[in-house]
Design a protein around this motif. Structure first.
Motif, short mmCIF file in Angstrom:
data_model
loop_
_atom_site.label_atom_id
_atom_site.label_comp_id
_atom_site.label_asym_id
_atom_site.label_seq_id
_atom_site.Cartn_x
_atom_site.Cartn_y
_atom_site.Cartn_z
N PRO A 27 0.81 -1.23 0.00
CA PRO A 27 0.00 0.00 0.00
C PRO A 27 0.84 1.28 0.00
O PRO A 27 0.38 2.33 -0.43
CB PRO A 27 -0.84 -0.11 1.27
N PHE A 28 2.09 1.21 0.42
CA PHE A 28 2.92 2.41 0.48
C PHE A 28 3.43 2.83 -0.89
O PHE A 28 3.96 3.93 -1.04
CB PHE A 28 4.10 2.18 1.43
N LEU A 29 3.27 2.01 -1.92
CA LEU A 29 3.74 2.37 -3.25
C LEU A 29 2.96 3.54 -3.85
O LEU A 29 3.48 4.28 -4.67
CB LEU A 29 3.66 1.16 -4.19
N ASP A 30 1.72 3.71 -3.42
CA ASP A 30 0.91 4.83 -3.93
C ASP A 30 1.56 6.17 -3.59
O ASP A 30 1.52 7.10 -4.39
CB ASP A 30 -0.50 4.79 -3.36
N LYS A 31 2.17 6.27 -2.44
CA LYS A 31 2.83 7.51 -2.03
C LYS A 31 4.00 7.84 -2.95
O LYS A 31 4.24 8.99 -3.29
CB LYS A 31 3.31 7.42 -0.59
N PHE A 32 4.75 6.80 -3.35
CA PHE A 32 5.90 7.02 -4.22
C PHE A 32 5.47 7.41 -5.63
O PHE A 32 6.10 8.23 -6.27
CB PHE A 32 6.79 5.78 -4.28
N GLN A 33 4.38 6.83 -6.11
CA GLN A 33 3.90 7.15 -7.44
C GLN A 33 3.41 8.59 -7.51
O GLN A 33 3.62 9.27 -8.50
CB GLN A 33 2.80 6.19 -7.85
N GLU A 34 2.78 9.08 -6.46
CA GLU A 34 2.32 10.46 -6.43
C GLU A 34 3.50 11.41 -6.42
O GLU A 34 3.49 12.44 -7.06
CB GLU A 34 1.44 10.70 -5.20
N GLY A 35 4.55 11.06 -5.69
CA GLY A 35 5.74 11.90 -5.60
C GLY A 35 6.49 11.97 -6.91
O GLY A 35 7.12 12.97 -7.22
N ASP A 36 6.45 10.91 -7.70
CA ASP A 36 7.18 10.89 -8.97
C ASP A 36 6.61 11.89 -9.96
O ASP A 36 7.33 12.43 -10.78
CB ASP A 36 7.15 9.49 -9.59
N GLN A 37 5.32 12.15 -9.90
CA GLN A 37 4.69 13.04 -10.85
C GLN A 37 5.10 14.49 -10.63
O GLN A 37 5.16 15.28 -11.56
CB GLN A 37 3.17 12.92 -10.75
N SER A 38 5.41 14.86 -9.40
CA SER A 38 5.75 16.25 -9.11
C SER A 38 7.20 16.57 -9.46
O SER A 38 7.56 17.73 -9.62
CB SER A 38 5.50 16.55 -7.64
N GLN A 39 8.05 15.55 -9.60
CA GLN A 39 9.45 15.79 -9.92
C GLN A 39 9.62 16.02 -11.41
O GLN A 39 8.97 15.36 -12.22
CB GLN A 39 10.31 14.59 -9.50
N PRO A 40 10.46 16.98 -11.80
CA PRO A 40 10.67 17.20 -13.24
C PRO A 40 11.41 16.02 -13.86
O PRO A 40 12.25 15.39 -13.24
CB PRO A 40 11.54 18.46 -13.27
N LYS A 41 11.07 15.76 -15.10
CA LYS A 41 11.71 14.64 -15.80
C LYS A 41 13.05 15.09 -16.34
O LYS A 41 13.21 16.23 -16.79
CB LYS A 41 10.82 14.16 -16.94
N GLN A 42 14.02 14.18 -16.30
CA GLN A 42 15.34 14.49 -16.82
C GLN A 42 15.35 14.31 -18.33
O GLN A 42 14.69 13.42 -18.86
CB GLN A 42 16.39 13.58 -16.19
N GLU A 43 16.10 15.17 -18.99
CA GLU A 43 16.20 15.04 -20.43
C GLU A 43 17.10 13.86 -20.76
O GLU A 43 18.07 13.59 -20.06
CB GLU A 43 16.81 16.33 -21.01
N PRO A 44 16.79 13.14 -21.83
CA PRO A 44 17.64 12.00 -22.19
C PRO A 44 19.03 12.47 -22.61
O PRO A 44 19.19 13.54 -23.21
CB PRO A 44 16.91 11.36 -23.35
#
Length: 73
Positions: A27-44
């Motif tokens: 159940p704690f994985l939902d917290k990590f998925q929400e946090g990933d969306q707020s972080q800017p994506k790195q350019e390849p």
């Protein structure tokens, strides 16, 4: 996490129909998925930059090896 993973593997092998979903098992994985969306994506990174970094790394290894050989003489 290891115990939960072992339990999921037991369900997968013996009775896959009763296997709980990943969200129920972790159940704690939902917290990590929400946090990933707020972080800017790195350019390849360009392929040439990867190649250059690998070449520099290999050159440093060769240089260190040569220095060790000269130090032993």
């Amino acid at each position: 996490m290891d115990h939960t993973q072992a339990t999921l593997m037991a369900f997968a092998m013996n009775d896959p129909q009763k296997m709980p979903s990943v969200a129920k098992a972790y159940p704690f994985l939902d917290k990590f998925q929400e946090g990933d969306q707020s972080q800017p994506k790195q350019e390849p990174v360009a392929e040439w930059q990867n190649d250059q970094a690998m070449l520099i790394q290999q050159a440093m290894v060769v240089k260190a090896t040569l220095q060790r050989k000269h130090a032993q003489k």
